[in-house]
Design an enzyme around this catalytic site. Structure first.
Site: not given
Length: 321
Positions: A11, A117, A141, A145, A179, A215, A279
């Site tokens: 990004i 995120s 992670y 955030k 990535k 998503r 998930y």
């Protein structure tokens, strides 16, 4: 001077590219080029200087960093590997460094726009709106955030300058080659399709059919537009979702790749044990707060965005021109 941390990343490099498009090159890129593949993201970009993130973090922490007046900081730098369970590393890298930079900007009344995120919503069972009731961290992670969002919120009534956190949903687009397994499915499956004639998706889980998990996919160009909107409106602070507000299935996402290629089929594979319970089967940004803040640039239709990115994968190895 404009500072872009993570400026050689996915990004961040797209932000630098759009700054160049706007005629700006007074840019300091902060990043870690241990993975030398990221050089490809910035080799054709125009910027004033580069500094390693460890040197930058140390100077900011010790209050010795000085590059003259800073117009804005786009803080994109972070370890974004959701499968990295080294919590100590994640907190040092993503949380402590962000806190130091936040205070550095506040002391100098510098606008600070940072990457949060959508992983802060966990399974999303309580919704995807910017509300503590919806928050849940499923990995280090996400927790790094979420904790930083909560830290910044403590100062919302005493801010000296703009502070905006953007909760990115599922971002895809050029400059994500480095990535690897964390790159978008467009990147991963385009080349698989070209080589084998098929795309593989997970079989159904959590009540979803094969490939029907959803998503909120957002094109990186739209993410850059959201960042720039807040840069253009320094009177606005807060945490905002950065998604389109529309959920698409993985089947829809990959059928857009197939339609670009003009060939191929989808094959479904067993859901991996390692991801069970970790998930997100469904994400969809609640954009009420974003739109309420005046954002009116819209979002690129999914198929159009996928086709544009696939063209770059075909013609330029997936790098922005």
């Amino acid at each position: 001077m404009i500072i872009v941390t993570g400026g050689a990343g996915f990004i961040g490099s797209n932000i630098v590219k759009e700054l160049n498009n706007k005629g700006r090159n007074d840019i300091l890129i902060v990043d870690d080029l241990t993975d030398g593949r990221k050089i490809r993201n910035i080799e054709m970009l125009d910027f004033a200087d580069y500094i390693d993130y460890e040197d930058f973090d140390t100077a900011v922490e010790q209050n010795t960093f000085d590059c003259g007046p800073i117009e804005v900081v786009f803080h994109e730098g972070a370890c974004a590997d959701t499968m990295n369970y080294d919590g100590r590393f994640m907190m040092k890298n993503n949380y402590e460094g962000s806190k130091n930079l936040f205070h550095y900007c506040q002391e100098r009344r510098t606008p600070f726009i940072y990457a949060s995120s959508a992983s802060t919503y966990g399974h999303g069972t309580k919704g995807f709106r910017e509300d503590p009731e919806c928050e849940q961290a499923l990995n280090p992670y996400a927790y790094s955030k979420l904790l930083f969002d909560r830290y910044v919120a403590k100062y919302r009534n005493s801010l000296e300058s703009q502070c905006v956190g953007l909760r990115y949903f599922n971002v895809f687009g050029p400059n994500e080659t480095h990535k690897d397994k964390m790159a978008s499915l467009v990147r991963q499956m385009y080349y698989k399709l070209m080589e084998t004639g098929e795309i593989t998706l997970f079989k159904g889980i959590d009540g979803y059919g094969d490939g029907e998990q959803t998503r909120d996919f957002i094109y990186v160009k739209d993410v850059v537009n959201v960042n720039f909107y807040f840069w253009e409106h320094p009177e606005i602070s807060g945490v905002f979702n950065c998604g389109t507000g529309h959920a698409h299935t993985f089947n829809e996402f990959m059928k857009a790749v197939i339609s670009f290629a003009g060939k191929g089929e989808i094959r479904y594979i067993d859901f991996p044990e390692v991801l069970k319970g970790k998930y997100q089967s469904y994400t969809q940004a609640d954009t009420t707060k974003l739109l309420g803040a005046g954002y009116d640039k819209g979002f690129t239709p999914l198929e159009q965005a996928v086709h544009e990115y696939c063209a770059l994968l075909r013609d330029n190895e997936g790098y922005v021109k």
